[in-house]
Design a protein around this motif. Structure first.
Motif, PDB file in Angstrom:
ATOM      1  N   ILE A  72       0.921  -1.419   0.108  1.00 56.53           N
ATOM      2  CA  ILE A  72       0.066  -0.136  -0.126  1.00 56.53           C
ATOM      3  C   ILE A  72       1.058   1.085  -0.019  1.00 56.53           C
ATOM      4  O   ILE A  72       0.720   2.194  -0.880  1.00 56.53           O
ATOM      5  N   GLY A 126     -10.214   8.873   1.111  1.00 58.73           N
ATOM      6  CA  GLY A 126      -9.090   8.329   1.877  1.00 58.73           C
ATOM      7  C   GLY A 126      -9.256   8.655   3.328  1.00 58.73           C
ATOM      8  O   GLY A 126      -8.995   8.036   4.095  1.00 58.73           O
ATOM      9  N   LEU A 146     -11.965   6.710   4.868  1.00 59.90           N
ATOM     10  CA  LEU A 146     -11.875   5.460   5.209  1.00 59.90           C
ATOM     11  C   LEU A 146     -10.871   5.499   6.394  1.00 59.90           C
ATOM     12  O   LEU A 146     -11.058   4.599   7.275  1.00 59.90           O
ATOM     13  N   VAL A 147      -9.751   6.262   6.475  1.00 60.57           N
ATOM     14  CA  VAL A 147      -8.945   6.412   7.740  1.00 60.57           C
ATOM     15  C   VAL A 147      -9.860   6.320   8.892  1.00 60.57           C
ATOM     16  O   VAL A 147      -9.732   5.764   9.995  1.00 60.57           O
ATOM     17  N   THR A 193     -12.093   3.539   9.894  1.00 59.85           N
ATOM     18  CA  THR A 193     -11.312   2.177  10.653  1.00 59.85           C
ATOM     19  C   THR A 193     -10.297   2.450  11.717  1.00 59.85           C
ATOM     20  O   THR A 193      -9.468   1.380  11.801  1.00 59.85           O
ATOM     21  N   GLY A 236      -6.762   2.063  10.351  1.00 61.33           N
ATOM     22  CA  GLY A 236      -6.737   3.418   9.961  1.00 61.33           C
ATOM     23  C   GLY A 236      -5.346   3.907   9.506  1.00 61.33           C
ATOM     24  O   GLY A 236      -5.261   4.758   8.620  1.00 61.33           O
ATOM     25  N   THR A 252      -2.900   2.187   8.358  1.00 60.87           N
ATOM     26  CA  THR A 252      -2.422   1.456   7.354  1.00 60.87           C
ATOM     27  C   THR A 252      -2.944   2.092   6.080  1.00 60.87           C
ATOM     28  O   THR A 252      -2.555   1.920   4.948  1.00 60.87           O
ATOM     29  N   TYR A 253      -4.222   2.869   6.057  1.00 56.80           N
ATOM     30  CA  TYR A 253      -4.861   3.466   5.046  1.00 56.80           C
ATOM     31  C   TYR A 253      -4.348   5.128   5.004  1.00 56.80           C
ATOM     32  O   TYR A 253      -4.942   5.547   3.983  1.00 56.80           O
ATOM     33  N   ILE A 306      -3.348   6.771   1.464  1.00 57.05           N
ATOM     34  CA  ILE A 306      -4.190   7.244   0.408  1.00 57.05           C
ATOM     35  C   ILE A 306      -4.296   8.613   0.511  1.00 57.05           C
ATOM     36  O   ILE A 306      -3.998   9.074  -0.606  1.00 57.05           O
TER      37      ILE A 306
END
Length: 171
Positions: free
Chosen positions: A57, A110, A113-114, A117, A131, A133-134, A137
């Motif tokens: 990622i 993104g 999403l963070v 999560t 979160g 890990t994202y 983005i």
């Protein structure tokens, strides 16, 4: 102001290259370790596969931002190259504006999403938030947007704007 922005983008580009390159090197170390533990020790480690996914990622999003700045990304320019110069510039402007729109999409969605999560954990890394890990983005979205602004405002970065000055030149 213009030279300062260009230097800042050079530094940001170098940061993206270093982050993506480090992720690639780590992936290249983690995967053989997984193979070794599984087939030589007959006791597979649980962490290499999710670690490789997380590093991928990072590699993907920061590497894509760096490639965009240097125009090393995939593109199909066959038909655009056949256009007259004026139309080619219009198509290039539209492509840059679409890229800016895509970068803004990465930042907005993104970030959502963070946030969604952030309180979830990864089974193999319980101390690590999903979160986190994202985060590449939206971070890469901001960086890409800055590179789009650079290209629209200042034009293409000169090929010599980023060099390893201490390295000897090979002809």
């Amino acid at each position: 102001m213009i030279p300062t922005y260009r230097k800042a983008m050079d530094a940001l580009y170098l940061g993206c290259v270093l982050i993506a390159g480090t992720a690639l090197v780590l992936i290249s170390a983690v995967i053989p370790w997984a193979v070794y533990t599984r087939y030589v020790l007959n006791r597979a480690a649980s962490w290499p596969e999710p670690m490789a996914v997380l590093l991928t990622i990072v590699l993907t999003f920061f590497g894509a931002a760096a490639c965009y700045r240097r125009r090393l990304h995939m593109n199909v320019s066959f038909f655009v190259a056949m256009l007259p110069e004026r139309l080619r510039r219009i198509v290039d402007l539209i492509a840059e504006l679409l890229m800016a729109l895509f970068a803004v999409f990465m930042v907005i969605w993104g970030t959502k999403l963070v946030e969604a999560t952030w309180h979830n954990t990864i089974a193999d890394f319980p101390a690590l938030s999903v979160g986190v890990t994202y985060l590449p983005i939206p971070a890469a979205g901001v960086i890409t947007l800055l590179f789009v602004i650079e290209r629209l405002w200042l034009g293409e970065p000169p090929p010599t704007s980023f060099t390893f000055r201490d390295q000897p030149q090979i002809d």
